[in-house]
Design a protein around this motif. Structure first.
Motif, short mmCIF file in Angstrom:
data_model
loop_
_atom_site.label_atom_id
_atom_site.label_comp_id
_atom_site.label_asym_id
_atom_site.label_seq_id
_atom_site.Cartn_x
_atom_site.Cartn_y
_atom_site.Cartn_z
N ASN A 1 37.58 68.04 72.92
CA ASN A 1 36.43 68.55 73.66
C ASN A 1 36.92 69.39 74.83
O ASN A 1 37.68 68.91 75.68
CB ASN A 1 35.55 67.41 74.15
CG ASN A 1 34.77 66.76 73.03
OD1 ASN A 1 34.31 67.44 72.12
ND2 ASN A 1 34.64 65.44 73.06
N HIS B 1 37.92 71.51 66.33
CA HIS B 1 38.32 70.68 65.20
C HIS B 1 39.55 71.30 64.54
O HIS B 1 39.49 72.43 64.04
CB HIS B 1 37.17 70.58 64.19
CG HIS B 1 37.50 69.76 62.98
ND1 HIS B 1 37.64 68.39 63.01
CD2 HIS B 1 37.73 70.13 61.68
CE1 HIS B 1 37.93 67.95 61.80
NE2 HIS B 1 37.99 68.97 60.98
N THR C 1 30.53 70.75 76.95
CA THR C 1 31.77 70.83 76.20
C THR C 1 31.55 71.56 74.88
O THR C 1 30.44 71.61 74.36
CB THR C 1 32.35 69.42 75.89
OG1 THR C 1 31.43 68.72 75.06
CG2 THR C 1 32.61 68.65 77.16
N ASP D 1 40.28 66.26 67.13
CA ASP D 1 38.98 66.70 67.62
C ASP D 1 39.04 66.67 69.13
O ASP D 1 39.05 65.60 69.75
CB ASP D 1 37.87 65.81 67.09
CG ASP D 1 37.54 66.10 65.63
OD1 ASP D 1 37.02 67.20 65.36
OD2 ASP D 1 37.81 65.25 64.76
N ARG E 1 33.49 71.62 71.06
CA ARG E 1 34.46 70.84 70.28
C ARG E 1 35.36 71.75 69.47
O ARG E 1 34.90 72.68 68.82
CB ARG E 1 33.73 69.86 69.37
CG ARG E 1 34.68 68.96 68.54
CD ARG E 1 33.97 67.71 68.03
NE ARG E 1 32.91 68.03 67.11
CZ ARG E 1 33.04 68.01 65.78
NH1 ARG E 1 34.21 67.71 65.24
NH2 ARG E 1 32.02 68.27 65.00
#
Length: 626
Positions: free
Chosen positions: A318, A223, A219, A316, A221
């Protein structure tokens, strides 16, 4: 030393001098090296000031001016293979369609602001002067939209794309931005606008990064920090309608708290979309497939926000990314108004961000009141007139029940002399008086509760409209009479802030509602008996004054509806009692009811028996005391 040795030493010295001359740096190279040293010093000072946090942009030489070795020394430990994209100059790129103009920044490759062409932000100045400004979303300078890419040789979580400079390419209404890596690969973000929609096609691509990215759980991420700025006139109410919504792939839409700080951790719950929604506008990110997990946070505490901020929404997410040489993750960005039909056409229950409510009242708003207003607005240009027509339609639908209520009230008035005789007979025994009164009602076929049903049936409409007007963008900045925006309060006067509950203003529709409520209560209560509960006589006048503070800051559309509703109630009552109900016929009907044989049972009979039993218990208790 012999002659041969001397000649050798001289030749070596000459060769050394010649090498120094040839290898000496030029003036430009000396200047570039000095700039490099200054940059290293600036970075060191910034690290001392801010700990591990590095400045977003430093005054350093661009990658084109640095040699590969110097670039790797300066940026390698922090950016790894992305060192090529680690320095540059931020530029704005603008693409637009017929509905919106979107400004992108090459620093981070993200949206810097989105202007909605058909909407405006109204700022009220002193003296009620209004200033219309462009309505911008995602424009706060503190916003962040960054991918954290795990890269070999980079400490911590990895490289943040917000620190990279992207190379833009514009083709029509498509913007492609790439951040290159050593060896020919790149990270790409592509945005495409299409006329007639606020939906931006958005894709990211990892090309040739499989050898650059560190081994992870598969994954990457994302943000996203969205600092919501205040847009509407009533910012307190706007805040109560602003939060993060999200749609699990296999479940119903849900949301974070609207009134307090909240965090939702969705480790094992894939999401279809996440949306930062304000009262009338939404910025949503929709996955073509799904986000594998998420942590969603809302910050509502005013002590943690600046004065011009409404809320802080942090997502957040993934993204599942494979390990092949070319990986793509498709998404869509919706940046636009909370128009129900437009959001519903996108699908995936995105229209749930419109805060009509999730209970039965939300259902009434979505599938009864909203279509009705859409129908009325099709041939009525003013939404205030549409509210008036809606009020009239509701009153016509419930008039048969209203008529029964008024007949029941008139029966109480006709029977009032008989009730007075019962009270005089049992003036020292209220229990016996109540039993005899209930028996009288049963004999004449009257009911003191006959007037409650119309109000009970209208309550779902009132509660639904309570949510409908401040959530429906249809009424935003719509003028009617003195109100310049039916979605918020209609202030006609500034009040001192020290006056409780009024919030520094006076709304005329709320005042008119309170006045007409008192008038209606007075007219209906003239012939009612309050001897058993004398406080009720005064409470019906105190209640509108108490609720005035609540309605004073509410949407003018609702208080307008309630005012019209009171006016129609008063008109219906006067016309029905004075021109439709015949007191003589009603009295004759009551007398006929008295002569009819009475059926045992029924509510009145059960209530009468309950009162008799209560009376027997009280008499028994008094006997024991004696």
């Amino acid at each position: 030393m012999d002659r041969t040795s001397i000649i050798g030493i001289v030749l070596i010295m000459l060769l050394f001098l010649a090498w120094q001359y040839v290898a000496a740096p030029s003036a430009a190279e000396i200047e570039m090296e000095q700039r490099y040293q200054d940059s290293i010093a600036a970075l060191s000072e910034a690290e001392l000031r801010a700990g591990e946090e590095l400045p977003a942009q430093t005054d350093v030489a661009s990658p084109a001016e640095l040699s590969d070795s110097l670039r790797q020394v300066q940026y390698g430990s922090r950016f790894g293979a992305f060192a090529t994209a680690a320095a540059g100059t931020a530029q704005d790129i603008v693409i637009e369609n017929d509905l919106m103009k979107v400004t992108f920044s090459t620093k981070g490759g993200t949206i810097r602001q989105a202007e909605l062409k058909n909407y405006a932000k109204v700022v009220e100045r002193e003296g009620k002067e209004e200033l219309h400004l462009p309505l911008l979303l995602l424009e706060d300078e503190k916003n962040k939209f960054e991918y954290i890419i795990p890269v070999n040789g980079v400490a911590g979580d990895g490289v943040r794309t917000s620190d990279l400079y992207f190379t833009p390419t514009v083709e029509g209404e498509t913007l492609t931005m790439r951040a290159p890596v050593e060896g020919g690969g790149y990270f790409e973000q592509r945005y495409t606008l299409t006329d007639g929609t606020y939906l931006i096609d958005y894709d990211i691509r990892f090309e040739g990064l499989n050898t650059v990215m560190a081994n992870t759980d598969g994954t990457v991420r994302l943000h996203w920090e969205n600092h919501l700025d205040k847009i509407e006139k009533n910012s307190q109410y706007e805040a109560s309608y602003s939060t993060l919504y999200y749609k699990p792939v296999d479940d119903d839409t849900d949301y974070c708290s609207c009134t307090s700080d909240d965090t939702e951790t969705l480790d094992d719950q894939p999401l279809k979309w996440v949306a930062g929604s304000q009262q009338f506008f939404t910025s949503a990110l929709i996955a073509d497939d799904r986000f594998s997990s998420a942590v969603l946070t809302t910050v509502a505490d005013e002590d943690r926000l600046s004065d011009d901020e409404l809320k802080l929404l942090v997502s957040d997410l993934n993204l599942p990314i494979g390990s092949s040489a070319s990986e793509t993750f498709g998404m869509s960005f919706y940046v636009g108004p909370n128009e129900f039909e437009r959001l519903r056409a996108i699908g995936y229950d995105l229209s749930d961000v419109v805060s009509f409510g999730s209970s039965i009242f939300g259902t009434i708003n979505r599938w009864v009141i909203r279509p009705l207003f859409n129908f009325l607005s099709g041939f009525i240009g003013n939404m205030g007139i549409a509210i008036l027509v809606l009020t009239l339609l509701v009153k016509m639908l419930v008039y048969p029940l209203t008529y029964k209520m008024l007949v029941s009230n008139q029966k109480m008035q006709v029977l009032k002399p008989e009730i007075e005789k019962i009270k005089a007979k049992h003036k020292d025994d209220s229990q016996s008086a109540q039993v005899e009164t209930m028996k009288l009602y049963q004999e004449y076929g009257a009911s003191p509760l006959g007037g409650c049903l119309p109000m009970v049936l209208q309550m779902p409409i009132w509660f639904a409209l309570y949510r409908f007007f401040p959530a429906s963008i249809t009424f935003r900045q719509e003028n009617f009479l003195w109100a310049n925006d039916l979605s918020t309060y209609d202030s006609i006067m500034r009040l001192p802030e020290w006056i409780p509950f009024m919030q520094g203003h006076l709304s005329l529709f709320a005042v008119l509602w309170a006045i007409t409520t008192v008038i209606y209560a007075y007219y209906n209560s003239r012939h009612m008996d309050y001897s058993a509960q004398p406080m009720m006589k005064y409470f019906q006048y105190i209640m509108p004054v108490m609720f005035l503070g609540f309605f004073n800051s509410f949407a003018a559309g609702l208080t307008c509806y309630l005012f019209f509703s009171n006016v129609f109630n008063i008109a219906q009552t006067l016309v029905t009692k004075n021109f439709i109900i015949d007191d003589d016929k009603l009295r004759a009907k009551l007398n006929a009811n008295k002569e009819k044989p009475k059926k045992k049972g029924g509510f009145s009979a059960r209530l009468q028996e309950a009162l008799k039993e209560q009376q027997r218990q009280q008499s028994s208790a008094q006997s024991k005391k004696k």
